[in-house]
Motif scaffolding. Structure first.
Motif, PDB file in Angstrom:
ATOM      1  N   THR A  33       0.864  -1.165   0.000  1.00 53.79           N
ATOM      2  CA  THR A  33       0.000   0.000   0.000  1.00 53.79           C
ATOM      3  C   THR A  33       0.905   1.220   0.000  1.00 53.79           C
ATOM      4  N   MET A  34       0.627   2.147  -0.911  1.00 52.68           N
ATOM      5  CA  MET A  34       1.415   3.366  -1.037  1.00 52.68           C
ATOM      6  C   MET A  34       0.536   4.561  -0.692  1.00 52.68           C
ATOM      7  N   SER A  35       1.129   5.524  -0.019  1.00 57.14           N
ATOM      8  CA  SER A  35       0.334   6.655   0.438  1.00 57.14           C
ATOM      9  C   SER A  35       1.126   7.951   0.357  1.00 57.14           C
ATOM     10  N   TRP A  36       0.389   9.039   0.273  1.00 56.10           N
ATOM     11  CA  TRP A  36       0.958  10.378   0.382  1.00 56.10           C
ATOM     12  C   TRP A  36       0.441  11.015   1.667  1.00 56.10           C
ATOM     13  N   PHE A  37       1.364  11.627   2.405  1.00 55.41           N
ATOM     14  CA  PHE A  37       1.041  12.437   3.561  1.00 55.41           C
ATOM     15  C   PHE A  37       1.660  13.813   3.339  1.00 55.41           C
ATOM     16  N   ARG A  38       1.231  14.782   4.133  1.00 59.06           N
ATOM     17  CA  ARG A  38       1.849  16.098   4.051  1.00 59.06           C
ATOM     18  C   ARG A  38       1.911  16.728   5.432  1.00 59.06           C
ATOM     19  N   TYR A  93       5.513  17.206   1.281  1.00 58.60           N
ATOM     20  CA  TYR A  93       4.766  16.000   0.922  1.00 58.60           C
ATOM     21  C   TYR A  93       5.690  14.787   1.035  1.00 58.60           C
ATOM     22  N   TYR A  94       5.193  13.766   1.733  1.00 61.14           N
ATOM     23  CA  TYR A  94       5.944  12.548   1.962  1.00 61.14           C
ATOM     24  C   TYR A  94       5.225  11.360   1.336  1.00 61.14           C
ATOM     25  N   CYS A  95       5.976  10.457   0.736  1.00 62.69           N
ATOM     26  CA  CYS A  95       5.369   9.190   0.349  1.00 62.69           C
ATOM     27  C   CYS A  95       5.721   8.140   1.405  1.00 62.69           C
ATOM     28  N   ALA A  96       4.846   7.187   1.555  1.00 60.40           N
ATOM     29  CA  ALA A  96       5.002   6.151   2.556  1.00 60.40           C
ATOM     30  C   ALA A  96       4.547   4.819   1.978  1.00 60.40           C
ATOM     31  N   ALA A 103      -5.638   0.056   3.247  1.00 66.22           N
ATOM     32  CA  ALA A 103      -6.726   1.010   3.506  1.00 66.22           C
ATOM     33  C   ALA A 103      -6.505   1.835   4.767  1.00 66.22           C
ATOM     34  N   SER A 104      -5.261   2.116   5.099  1.00 65.31           N
ATOM     35  CA  SER A 104      -4.975   2.876   6.316  1.00 65.31           C
ATOM     36  C   SER A 104      -4.657   4.336   6.008  1.00 65.31           C
ATOM     37  N   ILE A 105      -5.157   5.229   6.863  1.00 64.96           N
ATOM     38  CA  ILE A 105      -4.810   6.651   6.769  1.00 64.96           C
ATOM     39  C   ILE A 105      -3.980   7.085   7.978  1.00 64.96           C
ATOM     40  N   ASP A 106      -3.576   6.135   8.801  1.00 70.83           N
ATOM     41  CA  ASP A 106      -2.798   6.407  10.011  1.00 70.83           C
ATOM     42  C   ASP A 106      -1.315   6.323   9.688  1.00 70.83           C
ATOM     43  N   PRO A 107      -0.571   7.418   9.824  1.00 71.69           N
ATOM     44  CA  PRO A 107       0.847   7.372   9.474  1.00 71.69           C
ATOM     45  C   PRO A 107       1.652   6.376  10.302  1.00 71.69           C
ATOM     46  N   THR A 108       1.189   6.053  11.488  1.00 68.22           N
ATOM     47  CA  THR A 108       1.945   5.123  12.322  1.00 68.22           C
ATOM     48  C   THR A 108       1.901   3.692  11.777  1.00 68.22           C
ATOM     49  N   ASN A 109       1.016   3.435  10.820  1.00 77.99           N
ATOM     50  CA  ASN A 109       0.930   2.103  10.216  1.00 77.99           C
ATOM     51  C   ASN A 109       1.891   1.903   9.057  1.00 77.99           C
ATOM     52  N   PHE A 110       2.613   2.945   8.704  1.00 80.07           N
ATOM     53  CA  PHE A 110       3.512   2.865   7.549  1.00 80.07           C
ATOM     54  C   PHE A 110       4.956   2.779   8.029  1.00 80.07           C
ATOM     55  N   SER A 111       5.673   1.777   7.519  1.00 75.55           N
ATOM     56  CA  SER A 111       7.034   1.496   7.984  1.00 75.55           C
ATOM     57  C   SER A 111       8.099   2.269   7.233  1.00 75.55           C
ATOM     58  N   PHE A 112       7.826   2.597   5.970  1.00 79.61           N
ATOM     59  CA  PHE A 112       8.863   3.182   5.125  1.00 79.61           C
ATOM     60  C   PHE A 112       8.420   4.559   4.627  1.00 79.61           C
TER      61      PHE A 112
END
Length: 123
Positions: A33-38, A93-96, A103-112
């Motif tokens: 799962t790939m995500s963008w945060f900011r 902007y960060y990718c994770a 289906a997670s929007i919680d940044p703590t669930n992303f390892s990389f």
């Protein structure tokens, strides 16, 4: 271990567009799962959009209809097309990535995480 490198940030006027890229290496990209945060100055890191391994996507309300997340598994790369940019989109902007953050929007669930790319929208 997965390495992520963002690119494509910059300075743009309100109403303009930018395309962010996130290049991944060191893992099986198609299974993540790939995500963008900011994160804006003085604010907490917030979810922007994710794309699951099966192509499912989800966006925060404030970017729906303006941002589009996509992935090219053959290139180990994720993208964020940002249109109709607003000054309130200004942030780093960060990718994770994470294999188990479906289906997670919680940044703590992303390892990389990548190192981030600055997006500045002027009014």
């Amino acid at each position: 271990q997965v390495q992520l490198v963002e690119s494509g940030g910059g300075l743009v006027q309100a109403g303009g567009s930018l395309r962010l890229s996130c290049a991944a290496s060191g893992g099986t990209f198609s299974t993540y799962t790939m995500s963008w945060f900011r994160q804006a100055p003085g604010k907490e890191r917030e979810f922007v959009a994710y794309i699951n391994w099966n192509g499912g996507t989800y966006y925060r309300d404030s970017v729906k209809g303006r941002f589009t997340i996509s992935r090219a598994n053959a290139k180990n790369t994720m993208y964020l097309q940002m249109n109709s940019l607003k000054p309130e989109d200004t942030a780093v902007y960060y990718c994770a990535a994470d294999r188990y953050a479906y289906a997670s929007i919680d940044p703590t669930n992303f390892s990389f995480w990548g190192q981030g790319t600055q997006v500045t929208v002027s009014s």
